[in-house]
Design an enzyme around this catalytic site. Structure first.
Site, PDB file in Angstrom:
ATOM      1  N   CYS A 159       2.176  -5.059   7.070  1.00 61.77           N
ATOM      2  CA  CYS A 159       2.021  -4.972   5.616  1.00 61.77           C
ATOM      3  C   CYS A 159       3.255  -4.339   4.978  1.00 61.77           C
ATOM      4  CB  CYS A 159       0.750  -4.184   5.282  1.00 61.77           C
ATOM      5  SG  CYS A 159      -0.770  -4.991   5.864  1.00 61.77           S
ATOM      6  N   HIS A 163       0.815  -1.220   0.000  1.00 61.93           N
ATOM      7  CA  HIS A 163       0.000   0.000   0.000  1.00 61.93           C
ATOM      8  C   HIS A 163       0.843   1.263   0.000  1.00 61.93           C
ATOM      9  CE1 HIS A 163       0.713   0.820   4.327  1.00 61.93           C
ATOM     10  NE2 HIS A 163       0.586  -0.477   4.522  1.00 61.93           N
TER      11      HIS A 163
END
Length: 203
Positions: free
Chosen positions: A144, A136
């Site tokens: 992440c 992201h």
């Protein structure tokens, strides 16, 4: 992702605006690497120790892959080593596919990986493995892979367009991502199926 879902995603005004400014950059990256764009076979490799995400491409599935670009992973999460359960803040280590694209993400854009894989289920806490692992934008994360906004625009478009191009050619396969602690880690099948350099194998 179904065809109508891809069309709906491609048509949303926000992504159309992002594509207008970012697609020329993406196409140039592939052209400079000696590849056409969109590139139907694409792979990402993430290395925790080096804090890098690599973008690789090939004209056909099974061809030797070419390094297109390297992006810094701008915020770490957890330690070296695989993810074993929900809440451990670890980034998974293993071979996955990109299977969901979010143009409305609170992290600018995001791509979800299909964690857990078979190894994760066999070795982790099978009752609470966690999930929702994404690549992201932005520069804050828990478990992440954040690469800031301009890089995620490039990677998001390259991956989305590779998926579409692959379905229209002999290379139909979802873009893949291999994540590893270090460059010495191994990933079963990656070097053989993707023709990656043996000196830079990944998990």
């Amino acid at each position: 992702m179904a065809g109508h879902a891809r069309a709906a995603l491609a048509d949303i005004p926000r992504l159309v605006k992002i594509r207008k400014r970012a697609e020329p950059r993406v196409a140039k990256l592939f052209t400079d690497a000696g590849l056409t764009y969109p590139c139907p076979s694409l792979m990402l490799r993430a290395f925790k120790h080096d804090a890098q995400l690599e973008l690789w491409g090939a004209a056909h599935r099974g061809d030797a892959m070419t390094l297109v670009q390297t992006y810094p992973i701008c915020a770490p999460s957890g330690e070296l080593g695989p993810k074993r359960e929900q809440g451990d803040e670890q980034v998974p280590e293993g071979c996955y596919t990109i299977h969901r694209y979010n143009a409305w993400s609170g992290f600018h854009l995001s791509m979800r990986v299909d964690y857990p894989n078979a190894s994760d289920r066999a070795r982790g806490n099978r009752w609470n493995l966690g999930g929702a692992i994404i690549v992201h934008g932005g520069c804050a994360t828990i478990g992440c892979i954040p690469i800031e906004n301009e890089p995620i625009e490039e990677v998001f478009l390259a991956s989305l367009d590779a998926r579409r191009a692959g379905r229209q050619s002999d290379s139909a396969a979802a873009p893949t991502i291999a994540a590893a602690a270090t460059r010495g880690s191994g990933c079963n099948g990656v070097n053989a199926s993707q023709n990656m350099p043996s000196t830079a194998s990944s998990a």
